[in-house]
Structure formats: C-alpha cells, structure tokens
Write a protein that holds these residues in place. Structure first.
Motif, PDB file in Angstrom:
ATOM      1  N   ASN A 134       0.820  -1.213   0.000  1.00 56.07           N
ATOM      2  CA  ASN A 134       0.000   0.000   0.000  1.00 56.07           C
ATOM      3  C   ASN A 134       0.858   1.269   0.000  1.00 56.07           C
ATOM      4  OD1 ASN A 134      -2.350  -1.476  -0.095  1.00 56.07           O
ATOM      5  ND2 ASN A 134      -2.650  -1.464   2.104  1.00 56.07           N
ATOM      6  N   MET A 135       1.994   1.206   0.699  1.00 59.08           N
ATOM      7  CA  MET A 135       2.922   2.351   0.685  1.00 59.08           C
ATOM      8  C   MET A 135       3.356   2.650  -0.746  1.00 59.08           C
ATOM      9  SD  MET A 135       5.567   1.776   3.869  1.00 59.08           S
ATOM     10  CE  MET A 135       6.667   3.082   3.364  1.00 59.08           C
ATOM     11  N   VAL A 136       3.774   1.616  -1.451  1.00 65.46           N
ATOM     12  CA  VAL A 136       4.252   1.789  -2.826  1.00 65.46           C
ATOM     13  C   VAL A 136       3.142   2.362  -3.704  1.00 65.46           C
ATOM     14  CG1 VAL A 136       5.055   0.573  -4.894  1.00 65.46           C
ATOM     15  CG2 VAL A 136       6.035   0.016  -2.658  1.00 65.46           C
ATOM     16  N   ALA A 137       1.944   1.801  -3.608  1.00 63.30           N
ATOM     17  CA  ALA A 137       0.827   2.254  -4.435  1.00 63.30           C
ATOM     18  C   ALA A 137       0.471   3.716  -4.151  1.00 63.30           C
ATOM     19  CB  ALA A 137      -0.392   1.360  -4.215  1.00 63.30           C
ATOM     20  N   GLU A 138       0.388   4.083  -2.878  1.00 61.71           N
ATOM     21  CA  GLU A 138       0.002   5.451  -2.524  1.00 61.71           C
ATOM     22  C   GLU A 138       1.096   6.455  -2.861  1.00 61.71           C
ATOM     23  OE1 GLU A 138      -1.352   5.303   1.545  1.00 61.71           O
ATOM     24  OE2 GLU A 138      -3.092   4.101   0.989  1.00 61.71           O
ATOM     25  N   LEU A 139       2.348   6.101  -2.627  1.00 65.35           N
ATOM     26  CA  LEU A 139       3.441   7.011  -2.981  1.00 65.35           C
ATOM     27  C   LEU A 139       3.545   7.171  -4.493  1.00 65.35           C
ATOM     28  CD1 LEU A 139       6.064   5.932  -0.305  1.00 65.35           C
ATOM     29  CD2 LEU A 139       5.002   8.188  -0.512  1.00 65.35           C
ATOM     30  N   ASP A 140       3.266   6.096  -5.246  1.00 62.11           N
ATOM     31  CA  ASP A 140       3.239   6.185  -6.717  1.00 62.11           C
ATOM     32  C   ASP A 140       2.196   7.198  -7.177  1.00 62.11           C
ATOM     33  OD1 ASP A 140       5.281   4.452  -7.457  1.00 62.11           O
ATOM     34  OD2 ASP A 140       3.955   2.710  -7.677  1.00 62.11           O
ATOM     35  N   GLU A 141       1.031   7.176  -6.541  1.00 64.44           N
ATOM     36  CA  GLU A 141      -0.037   8.127  -6.895  1.00 64.44           C
ATOM     37  C   GLU A 141       0.355   9.560  -6.543  1.00 64.44           C
ATOM     38  OE1 GLU A 141      -3.867   7.198  -5.256  1.00 64.44           O
ATOM     39  OE2 GLU A 141      -3.775   5.129  -5.995  1.00 64.44           O
ATOM     40  N   MET A 142       0.996   9.724  -5.393  1.00 65.31           N
ATOM     41  CA  MET A 142       1.347  11.058  -4.917  1.00 65.31           C
ATOM     42  C   MET A 142       2.542  11.655  -5.652  1.00 65.31           C
ATOM     43  SD  MET A 142       0.927  10.207  -0.838  1.00 65.31           S
ATOM     44  CE  MET A 142       1.783  11.655  -0.298  1.00 65.31           C
TER      45      MET A 142
END
Length: 110
Positions: free
Chosen positions: A65-73
C-alpha cells in the motif's frame, strides 16, 4: 532501550519501536542515527507520509500500500526500489520506527 529527545525519555518496546507516537521533528534524526541512516529530503517525504497515514488511520500501511500510494502522490519514481534504498531493513517497519511511530500491526501495517 529508550531515546532521549530534548530531555524527555521516549519509551520503546519490541524492536525499539516507540510505545507512543511522537511527531516531533527532533525524533527521526535521533532514531535514524541509531539505525545508521543519514536523513535526506526523500526520507522526510516518506516520514511525513507515514505520520499522516498514522494520524488519519491510527496505523501505518503495509509495503504494498505504501508503494501504491506514494506512486499516486509522486509519479515518476520507482517507489519499490526507492523505499529499499531509503530504509533497507524492511521499509514498512524501519520507516515507521524512524518516523517515531509505534510498531506496525501484523507484517508491516494494514
């Protein structure tokens, strides 16, 4: 083990995680030093993200989830690789420890 920040002892528990979250910007440099990490702007970007997630959700995200959310941000960064460069000892856990947050649930968060 405990950390002393500005004369205040911060109690730690299992794996040297703080027992209670501390959002002072004086905490991460002290813990990072113990982890043999030199903080950069990229570290602070992740630390601030983890702190915000903890404030919002009462816990921190797992690695996926960290990777996915940081990718979006922050598009254009290979966050999976970057997180391991920043926090080589399990980013979802080491990042939380350095951020001054309690031990994540389960295997690194929700």
């Amino acid at each position: 083990m405990s950390y002393v920040v500005n004369g205040e002892a911060l109690e730690t528990g299992e794996e040297d995680f703080l027992l209670e979250a501390n959002f002072s910007d004086d905490v991460p440099p002290l813990i990072a030093e113990a982890e043999k990490i030199t903080l950069t702007d990229a570290h602070w970007q992740v630390i601030n993200y983890l702190r915000e997630k903890y404030k919002e959700d009462g816990q921190t995200p797992n690695f996926r989830n960290m990777v996915a959310e940081l990718d979006e941000m922050h598009e254009g960064v290979d966050w999976k690789k970057k997180l391991y460069e920043l926090f080589p000892n399990m980013p979802a856990r080491q990042g939380c420890r350095v951020a001054g947050l309690p031990k994540p649930f389960g295997k690194g968060g929700y």
